[in-house]
Structures are given as structure tokens and as C-alpha cells.
Design a protein around this motif. Structure first.
Motif, PDB file in Angstrom:
ATOM      1  N   ARG A   1       5.866   1.794  -6.645  1.00 33.34           N
ATOM      2  CA  ARG A   1       6.107   0.968  -5.462  1.00 33.34           C
ATOM      3  C   ARG A   1       7.211  -0.061  -5.736  1.00 33.34           C
ATOM      4  N   ILE A   2       7.139  -0.685  -6.912  1.00 35.20           N
ATOM      5  CA  ILE A   2       8.138  -1.703  -7.249  1.00 35.20           C
ATOM      6  C   ILE A   2       9.513  -1.070  -7.393  1.00 35.20           C
ATOM      7  N   ALA A   3       9.586   0.044  -8.134  1.00 32.14           N
ATOM      8  CA  ALA A   3      10.867   0.717  -8.334  1.00 32.14           C
ATOM      9  C   ALA A   3      11.419   1.254  -7.010  1.00 32.14           C
TER      10      ALA A   3
ATOM     11  N   GLY B   1      10.665   0.171  -4.041  1.00 30.50           N
ATOM     12  CA  GLY B   1      11.023  -0.980  -3.209  1.00 30.50           C
ATOM     13  C   GLY B   1      12.397  -1.531  -3.545  1.00 30.50           C
ATOM     14  N   LEU B   2      12.700  -1.603  -4.844  1.00 31.60           N
ATOM     15  CA  LEU B   2      14.030  -2.077  -5.261  1.00 31.60           C
ATOM     16  C   LEU B   2      15.122  -1.145  -4.755  1.00 31.60           C
TER      17      LEU B   2
ATOM     18  N   ALA C   1      10.706  -2.803   2.064  1.00 29.16           N
ATOM     19  CA  ALA C   1      10.958  -2.839   0.622  1.00 29.16           C
ATOM     20  C   ALA C   1      10.272  -4.029  -0.022  1.00 29.16           C
ATOM     21  N   VAL C   2      10.368  -5.193   0.632  1.00 30.27           N
ATOM     22  CA  VAL C   2       9.714  -6.393   0.093  1.00 30.27           C
ATOM     23  C   VAL C   2       8.207  -6.198   0.062  1.00 30.27           C
TER      24      VAL C   2
ATOM     25  N   PHE D   1       6.610  -3.329  -0.169  1.00 31.14           N
ATOM     26  CA  PHE D   1       6.335  -2.380  -1.255  1.00 31.14           C
ATOM     27  C   PHE D   1       6.250  -3.104  -2.593  1.00 31.14           C
ATOM     28  N   MET D   2       7.256  -3.931  -2.868  1.00 28.12           N
ATOM     29  CA  MET D   2       7.299  -4.627  -4.158  1.00 28.12           C
ATOM     30  C   MET D   2       6.152  -5.614  -4.288  1.00 28.12           C
TER      31      MET D   2
ATOM     32  N   GLY E   1       3.014  -3.673  -5.025  1.00 29.68           N
ATOM     33  CA  GLY E   1       3.052  -3.180  -6.401  1.00 29.68           C
ATOM     34  C   GLY E   1       2.778  -4.276  -7.408  1.00 29.68           C
ATOM     35  N   LEU E   2       3.366  -5.444  -7.200  1.00 25.84           N
ATOM     36  CA  LEU E   2       3.162  -6.571  -8.113  1.00 25.84           C
ATOM     37  C   LEU E   2       1.714  -7.051  -8.084  1.00 25.84           C
TER      38      LEU E   2
END
Length: 212
Positions: free
Chosen positions: A77-79, A81-82, A195-196, A198-199, A202-203
């Protein structure tokens, strides 16, 4: 039931935004400028079918790929999202992100006879960002009936892509450069917000303490 359909629609809107077929119109027209209308229509249909097939395959094999490489969904998710954020930022500037297509790939595409699958379908439309988004959304869908509904929705997205490319010339003339850029920026805004989110999700999954 309503929430279920609302989630599906949200997923499909996000995927349509990152595919951004309206933003692909200028590139599509430039790559097919020397072709007859029948050839252009064939290219549009072939590209739309390829986009739908790529995304539907991703729905069904995405989780297996993550498991094979030992990648957890929060990290993905983090990747993802970036990556989606980078694409969204490029869309704010009404340009194609290098994450979708580089200048070298654009130059190579201009010399190809068949541009429907590569580079039009992938990576220009169904690029890494779209594939990442579909993997995350498919995981959220969960069981196979929901994935099946999601896949049917992706077929609908493919039909819309075909219609946009099929009508690329009149759409381009009607909207003009300014209109296409406005549409691209609006889709970029939607993608940036996704995207935000998602990140953030994930975080929070990796570091639960952040929620306190």
C-alpha cells in the motif's frame, strides 16, 4: 449491500482516473496520425481489450504475486501509494509521468507499426500505477464473488476506454488542449487523495502506535 456497491464504484472511479484515457488522447492521435480511420478504430479496440485483460488478470493473480515475493499488503500500500502520488503530481502539471512512459519509450513507439498493446495499453494506460491500484482494490474485495463483480466492472472500464479512443478526434476537437488538461488535473486530484489514503492505511497497519 449499498456499502458494497459504493466501495466497488469507488474502486472503479479510482482506476478510471489513473488510466486517464482523456489524457492519452493527444498521444494516441500523434501515434496514429498517418493511419486510416479503420486502422485507428482497430487500434482503439485492441488497446481497450488489452487494458481490460491486463487489469482482470491482475485481480486474480495479484495476491499470489505478493505472496510469492513475500510482500505484505501494508508495505505494498505504501509503495503503491507513492507511485500513484508521483503519477498524480505529473497529472497536476498536465503531463505524462515517467512512471508511465519515458521519452525514450515515446520515441520508440513512434516507429512501431502496432502500438495498441505496447505502448498504448501498457504502460501508457494500464501502467504500474493502475496495476498497483487494482492489486490493492482486489485484495479489499476479498472473496471470489466480489472479485468477479470487480472484474465485470473492469470490463465496463475497458468499454469506456474504447469509446474515448474511438471518439478521440471529436473529443479532442471539442475539449481542446485546455479542456483535456482540466480533466487530467481533476483526475490527478482524485488520485492524489487516494494515494495519501493508501499510504496512511499502510503506515497504520505497519505501525499501529501511530493511531494513538
Amino acid at each position: 449491500m449499498f456499502l458494497h456497491w459504493a466501495e466497488q464504484i469507488k474502486y472503479l472511479v479510482g482506476i478510471f482516473a489513473i488510466l486517464n484515457p482523456l489524457g492519452a488522447i493527444p498521444i494516441y492521435l500523434s501515434l496514429t496520425a498517418d493511419r486510416r480511420p479503420a486502422e485507428m478504430h482497430h487500434t482503439a479496440a485492441k488497446a481497450a481489450i488489452a487494458v481490460a485483460v491486463i487489469l482482470i488478470l491482475t485481480v486474480w493473480v495479484g495476491d499470489s504475486l505478493l505472496s510469492f515475493f513475500g510482500i505484505g499488503l501494508p508495505a505494498f500500500r505504501i509503495a503503491g501509494g507513492l507511485l500513484v502520488l508521483l503519477i498524480a503530481i505529473a497529472m497536476f502539471h498536465a503531463r505524462t509521468s515517467p512512471a508511465r512512459q519515458t521519452d525514450a519509450e515515446q520515441t520508440e513507439a513512434e516507429s512501431k507499426n502496432d502500438i495498441a498493446v505496447v505502448p498504448l495499453a501498457i504502460p501508457l494506460l494500464a501502467g504500474p500505477g493502475a496495476i498497483s491500484l487494482v492489486i490493492v482494490d482486489a485484495h479489499q474485495a476479498g472473496n471470489w464473488p466480489e472479485k468477479l463483480v470487480f472484474s465485470v466492472g473492469l470490463v465496463g472500464i475497458g468499454v469506456i476506454v474504447w469509446l474515448v479512443l474511438r471518439l478521440a478526434e471529436p473529443i479532442g476537437e471539442r475539449l481542446g488542449t485546455a479542456g483535456l488538461n482540466i480533466a487530467t488535473r481533476v483526475m490527478g486530484l482524485i488520485l492524489a487523495a487516494m494515494a495519501v489514503q493508501f499510504m496512511a492505511d499502510g503506515l497504520l497497519a505497519l505501525f499501529p502506535g501511530l493511531s494513538h
